[in-house]
Design a protein around this motif. Structure first.
Motif, PDB file in Angstrom:
ATOM      1  N   ILE A 107       0.996  -1.297   0.109  1.00 19.22           N
ATOM      2  CA  ILE A 107      -0.436  -0.030   0.280  1.00 19.22           C
ATOM      3  C   ILE A 107       0.579   1.114  -0.102  1.00 19.22           C
ATOM      4  CG2 ILE A 107      -1.457   1.400   1.132  1.00 19.22           C
ATOM      5  CD1 ILE A 107      -2.847  -2.209   2.140  1.00 19.22           C
ATOM      6  N   THR A 108       0.594   1.649  -1.158  1.00 17.93           N
ATOM      7  CA  THR A 108       1.222   3.296  -1.376  1.00 17.93           C
ATOM      8  C   THR A 108       0.688   4.316  -0.838  1.00 17.93           C
ATOM      9  OG1 THR A 108       2.754   2.203  -2.893  1.00 17.93           O
ATOM     10  CG2 THR A 108       2.564   4.901  -2.479  1.00 17.93           C
ATOM     11  N   ARG A 109       1.131   5.552   0.391  1.00 14.78           N
ATOM     12  CA  ARG A 109       0.056   6.489   0.098  1.00 14.78           C
ATOM     13  C   ARG A 109       0.343   7.752  -0.297  1.00 14.78           C
ATOM     14  NH1 ARG A 109       0.981   8.997   5.966  1.00 14.78           N
ATOM     15  NH2 ARG A 109      -0.699  10.452   5.330  1.00 14.78           N
ATOM     16  N   GLY A 110      -0.569   8.410  -1.614  1.00 14.88           N
ATOM     17  CA  GLY A 110      -0.540   9.201  -2.271  1.00 14.88           C
ATOM     18  C   GLY A 110      -1.026  10.206  -1.712  1.00 14.88           C
ATOM     19  N   ARG A 111      -1.040  11.438  -2.668  1.00 15.90           N
ATOM     20  CA  ARG A 111      -2.137  13.200  -2.455  1.00 15.90           C
ATOM     21  C   ARG A 111      -1.551  13.841  -3.603  1.00 15.90           C
ATOM     22  NH1 ARG A 111       0.187  17.481   2.622  1.00 15.90           N
ATOM     23  NH2 ARG A 111       2.152  17.420   0.748  1.00 15.90           N
ATOM     24  N   ALA A 120     -14.792  13.262  -8.031  1.00 16.86           N
ATOM     25  CA  ALA A 120     -14.367  11.927  -8.231  1.00 16.86           C
ATOM     26  C   ALA A 120     -14.364  10.981  -9.653  1.00 16.86           C
ATOM     27  CB  ALA A 120     -15.698  11.199  -7.460  1.00 16.86           C
ATOM     28  N   ASP A 121     -14.945  10.980 -10.428  1.00 17.16           N
ATOM     29  CA  ASP A 121     -13.971  10.918 -11.729  1.00 17.16           C
ATOM     30  C   ASP A 121     -12.925  11.063 -12.023  1.00 17.16           C
ATOM     31  OD1 ASP A 121     -13.923   9.087 -13.593  1.00 17.16           O
ATOM     32  OD2 ASP A 121     -14.661  11.317 -14.828  1.00 17.16           O
ATOM     33  N   ILE A 122     -12.152  12.246 -11.115  1.00 15.01           N
ATOM     34  CA  ILE A 122     -10.367  12.749 -11.929  1.00 15.01           C
ATOM     35  C   ILE A 122      -9.651  12.009 -10.721  1.00 15.01           C
ATOM     36  CG2 ILE A 122      -9.127  14.640 -11.794  1.00 15.01           C
ATOM     37  CD1 ILE A 122     -10.759  16.396 -13.011  1.00 15.01           C
ATOM     38  N   GLU A 123     -10.233  12.173  -9.365  1.00 13.58           N
ATOM     39  CA  GLU A 123      -9.002  11.116  -8.266  1.00 13.58           C
ATOM     40  C   GLU A 123      -9.101   9.954  -8.414  1.00 13.58           C
ATOM     41  OE1 GLU A 123     -10.003  10.334  -3.803  1.00 13.58           O
ATOM     42  OE2 GLU A 123     -11.483  12.639  -3.953  1.00 13.58           O
ATOM     43  N   VAL A 138      -3.096   2.448  -3.576  1.00 10.06           N
ATOM     44  CA  VAL A 138      -2.654   3.147  -2.802  1.00 10.06           C
ATOM     45  C   VAL A 138      -4.142   3.483  -1.660  1.00 10.06           C
ATOM     46  CG1 VAL A 138      -2.822   6.200  -3.711  1.00 10.06           C
ATOM     47  CG2 VAL A 138      -1.736   3.950  -5.324  1.00 10.06           C
ATOM     48  N   GLU A 139      -3.086   4.862  -0.890  1.00  9.25           N
ATOM     49  CA  GLU A 139      -4.194   5.831  -0.560  1.00  9.25           C
ATOM     50  C   GLU A 139      -4.363   6.270  -0.583  1.00  9.25           C
ATOM     51  OE1 GLU A 139      -3.832   4.590   3.790  1.00  9.25           O
ATOM     52  OE2 GLU A 139      -4.516   3.124   3.833  1.00  9.25           O
ATOM     53  N   PHE A 140      -4.975   7.523  -0.788  1.00  7.59           N
ATOM     54  CA  PHE A 140      -5.362   8.106  -1.946  1.00  7.59           C
ATOM     55  C   PHE A 140      -6.257   9.741  -0.864  1.00  7.59           C
ATOM     56  CE2 PHE A 140      -5.525  10.310  -5.869  1.00  7.59           C
ATOM     57  CZ  PHE A 140      -4.317  10.694  -6.102  1.00  7.59           C
ATOM     58  N   GLN A 141      -4.957  10.680  -1.084  1.00  4.56           N
ATOM     59  CA  GLN A 141      -5.763  11.689  -0.091  1.00  4.56           C
ATOM     60  C   GLN A 141      -5.465  13.351  -0.965  1.00  4.56           C
ATOM     61  OE1 GLN A 141      -3.302  13.387   3.281  1.00  4.56           O
ATOM     62  NE2 GLN A 141      -4.342  14.628   3.656  1.00  4.56           N
ATOM     63  N   THR A 142      -7.330  13.991  -0.829  1.00  5.63           N
ATOM     64  CA  THR A 142      -7.086  15.360  -1.529  1.00  5.63           C
ATOM     65  C   THR A 142      -6.997  16.193  -0.909  1.00  5.63           C
ATOM     66  OG1 THR A 142      -9.533  14.823  -2.092  1.00  5.63           O
ATOM     67  CG2 THR A 142      -7.941  13.777  -3.970  1.00  5.63           C
ATOM     68  N   GLU A 143      -6.645  17.359  -0.937  1.00  3.02           N
ATOM     69  CA  GLU A 143      -6.517  18.387  -0.442  1.00  3.02           C
ATOM     70  C   GLU A 143      -6.751  19.757  -1.819  1.00  3.02           C
ATOM     71  OE1 GLU A 143      -2.961  19.558   1.431  1.00  3.02           O
ATOM     72  OE2 GLU A 143      -2.728  17.448   2.352  1.00  3.02           O
ATOM     73  N   THR A 144      -7.670  20.543  -1.292  1.00  5.47           N
ATOM     74  CA  THR A 144      -7.208  21.886  -1.909  1.00  5.47           C
ATOM     75  C   THR A 144      -6.421  22.855  -1.163  1.00  5.47           C
ATOM     76  OG1 THR A 144      -9.548  21.185  -2.088  1.00  5.47           O
ATOM     77  CG2 THR A 144      -9.402  23.282  -2.517  1.00  5.47           C
ATOM     78  N   ASN A 145      -5.803  23.596  -1.955  1.00  7.31           N
ATOM     79  CA  ASN A 145      -4.311  24.938  -1.473  1.00  7.31           C
ATOM     80  C   ASN A 145      -5.155  25.901  -3.024  1.00  7.31           C
ATOM     81  OD1 ASN A 145      -2.734  26.754  -0.615  1.00  7.31           O
ATOM     82  ND2 ASN A 145      -1.144  25.137  -1.167  1.00  7.31           N
ATOM     83  N   PRO A 146      -5.720  26.804  -2.524  1.00  2.00           N
ATOM     84  CA  PRO A 146      -5.957  28.143  -3.277  1.00  2.00           C
ATOM     85  C   PRO A 146      -4.425  28.774  -4.538  1.00  2.00           C
ATOM     86  CG  PRO A 146      -7.543  28.386  -1.626  1.00  2.00           C
ATOM     87  CD  PRO A 146      -6.270  26.386  -1.276  1.00  2.00           C
ATOM     88  N   GLY A 151      -3.817  24.685 -11.512  1.00  2.00           N
ATOM     89  CA  GLY A 151      -2.548  22.802 -12.135  1.00  2.00           C
ATOM     90  C   GLY A 151      -3.211  21.804 -11.169  1.00  2.00           C
ATOM     91  N   TYR A 152      -1.303  21.396 -10.574  1.00  2.00           N
ATOM     92  CA  TYR A 152      -1.601  19.917  -9.081  1.00  2.00           C
ATOM     93  C   TYR A 152      -0.776  19.459  -9.164  1.00  2.00           C
ATOM     94  CZ  TYR A 152      -1.057  16.397 -12.778  1.00  2.00           C
ATOM     95  OH  TYR A 152      -0.416  16.103 -13.630  1.00  2.00           O
ATOM     96  N   ILE A 153      -1.002  19.303  -7.686  1.00  2.00           N
ATOM     97  CA  ILE A 153       0.397  18.704  -7.636  1.00  2.00           C
ATOM     98  C   ILE A 153       0.536  17.420  -7.038  1.00  2.00           C
ATOM     99  CG2 ILE A 153       2.421  18.695  -5.839  1.00  2.00           C
ATOM    100  CD1 ILE A 153       2.335  21.686  -5.258  1.00  2.00           C
ATOM    101  N   LEU A 154       0.753  15.871  -7.319  1.00  2.14           N
ATOM    102  CA  LEU A 154       0.833  14.653  -7.356  1.00  2.14           C
ATOM    103  C   LEU A 154       1.963  14.915  -6.327  1.00  2.14           C
ATOM    104  CD1 LEU A 154      -0.810  12.283  -7.271  1.00  2.14           C
ATOM    105  CD2 LEU A 154       0.419  12.102  -9.205  1.00  2.14           C
ATOM    106  N   GLU A 155       2.075  13.738  -5.247  1.00  6.03           N
ATOM    107  CA  GLU A 155       2.809  13.300  -4.775  1.00  6.03           C
ATOM    108  C   GLU A 155       2.678  11.943  -4.094  1.00  6.03           C
ATOM    109  OE1 GLU A 155       4.509  16.963  -1.894  1.00  6.03           O
ATOM    110  OE2 GLU A 155       2.905  15.088  -0.840  1.00  6.03           O
TER     111      GLU A 155
END
Length: 177
Positions: A107-111, A120-123, A138-146, A151-155
């Motif tokens: 299991i990998t953690r992703g953000r 939900a579709d994009i996630e 993947v345990e996925f976590q989404t965050e919002t940062n104005p 764009g996006y940051i994927l980790e």
């Protein structure tokens, strides 16, 4: 003995017992709840470390930190830890269990950080992309940062893809200097 060594030994024993009983996922959820309890309630650590607090009260507090209905194995584990006087290491034991469980189950953690909330579709698509790269779950976590503007940051793991407007503007500024 050092805290890390003790924590990993206890966590490894708990994972082995949970796996033998087929409840490792349930215990994983309980250990996640415990870690979250320690993070959300900083006084929990000080209360558990208090030598004036009775062992039964410490056991009750730790069991409550794991959630409402915990597995009998988790209850026995908490009893063992408190009876052995290792309750001050419980937070690290729970974190070690989580790490060992994730490693065992690939299991990998992703953000994913975006400027606006994602659908939900994009996630789901981003999760699938990361799962394809890691060959695991993947345990996925989404965050919002104005502040990233767009764009996006994927980790995930040690990988970071910064495709944000903020990063691109920073890059242009650096080039102009």
């Amino acid at each position: 003995m050092e805290i890390g060594v003790i924590s990993v030994r206890y966590a490894r024993a708990l994972l082995k017992s949970a796996t033998e009983q087929g409840i490792e996922k349930r215990v994983y959820g309980e250990m996640q709840a415990m870690v979250q309890s320690y993070l959300k309630v900083p006084q929990l650590r000080f209360t558990i470390d208090n030598p004036m607090l009775a062992k039964d009260q410490k056991k009750t507090l730790l069991a409550t930190a794991c959630g409402s209905e915990i597995a009998p194995l988790t209850r026995r584990f908490i009893d063992l830890v408190v009876d052995k006087g290792r309750e001050s290491n419980m937070q690290f034991m729970a974190a070690s269990y989580i790490t060992l469980y994730r490693k065992q189950n690939n299991i990998t953690r992703g953000r994913l950080i975006t400027a606006v909330p994602v659908t939900a579709d994009i996630e789901r698509k981003m999760r699938q992309k990361v799962e394809g790269k890691t060959n695991g779950t993947v345990e996925f976590q989404t965050e919002t940062n104005p502040e990233i503007i767009g764009g996006y940051i994927l980790e995930y793991d040690t990988y970071r893809l910064d495709a944000s407007i903020q990063n691109q503007l920073r890059s242009i500024l650096t080039q102009l200097k």
